[in-house]
Design an enzyme around this catalytic site. Sequence first.
Site, short mmCIF file in Angstrom:
data_model
loop_
_atom_site.label_atom_id
_atom_site.label_comp_id
_atom_site.label_asym_id
_atom_site.label_seq_id
_atom_site.Cartn_x
_atom_site.Cartn_y
_atom_site.Cartn_z
N PHE A 1 67.04 -67.50 139.50
CA PHE A 1 68.08 -67.97 140.41
C PHE A 1 67.79 -67.83 141.67
O PHE A 1 68.24 -68.56 142.70
CB PHE A 1 69.67 -67.80 139.83
CG PHE A 1 69.98 -68.71 138.57
CD1 PHE A 1 70.12 -70.07 138.99
CD2 PHE A 1 70.15 -68.08 137.32
CE1 PHE A 1 70.74 -71.10 137.85
CE2 PHE A 1 70.32 -69.08 136.27
CZ PHE A 1 70.71 -70.38 136.51
N GLU A 2 67.36 -66.47 141.90
CA GLU A 2 67.17 -66.13 143.26
C GLU A 2 65.58 -66.80 143.84
O GLU A 2 65.67 -67.12 145.05
CB GLU A 2 66.65 -64.64 143.40
CG GLU A 2 68.06 -63.77 143.18
CD GLU A 2 69.06 -64.07 144.45
OE1 GLU A 2 68.39 -64.28 145.44
OE2 GLU A 2 70.27 -63.79 144.19
N GLY A 3 64.91 -66.95 142.97
CA GLY A 3 63.47 -67.69 143.26
C GLY A 3 62.97 -66.57 144.23
O GLY A 3 63.51 -65.44 144.49
N ARG B 1 74.06 -70.94 138.02
CA ARG B 1 74.06 -69.51 137.82
C ARG B 1 75.34 -68.94 137.07
O ARG B 1 75.13 -68.18 136.22
CB ARG B 1 73.73 -69.09 139.41
CG ARG B 1 73.50 -67.50 139.25
CD ARG B 1 73.14 -66.88 140.53
NE ARG B 1 72.71 -65.31 140.29
CZ ARG B 1 71.76 -64.84 141.19
NH1 ARG B 1 71.40 -65.43 142.15
NH2 ARG B 1 71.71 -63.51 141.01
#
Length: 144
Positions: free
Chosen positions: A16-18, A134
Site C-alpha cells: 500500500f505504501e509503494g 488499505r
Amino acid sequence: MTRQVNDATLALIKKFEGCSLSAYQDSGSIWTEGYGHTQGINANSEDITQDIADAWLLSDLEYWQDFVERTVTVSLNDNQFGALVSLSYNVGIFPLQGGALGEILNRGDYDAASQHILLYNKAGGVIVAGLVRRRQAEFDLFNS
C-alpha cells in the site's frame, strides 16, 4: 527489544505504501522517498537504491512498533499488532492515542476496535479508494 511486525504486515505495508527510489511529493505535498520515508527528504534528495528503501522502512517501523507496544494495554496477536502498526505508520498517532480506536481497544472490545480501523479512509475529508482498500486489508489482518 521492541516487538516486530510479521511478514504479512510487512507485505501489506509495502503493497500500500509503494516504493519510489526518487523523491516525490505525496498527496499532502510532503517530500517522500522509499516506502513513505519523509525524514530528511526534499526536492534535491538523490535517488536511492532498493536496499536503502528497505532499510529505511525497517528503521521507520521501529518507532511505530514501539508506539503500538506502549499505547495498547490489552494483549494482541501478531496480526492485530501488525494491523495497528500499519494503520499508525500511515495515519499517525491519533487513532490509538486520543482517538476512539485506542479507547475501545484498551477496554478489550476487539470487534468494535476492528470496525474503527475502517473509518480512517479519508484524506482532506474525502474518502479515498486506496485508503478504503488499505483499511479493509488492515481490518482483515486484525481479524485473522
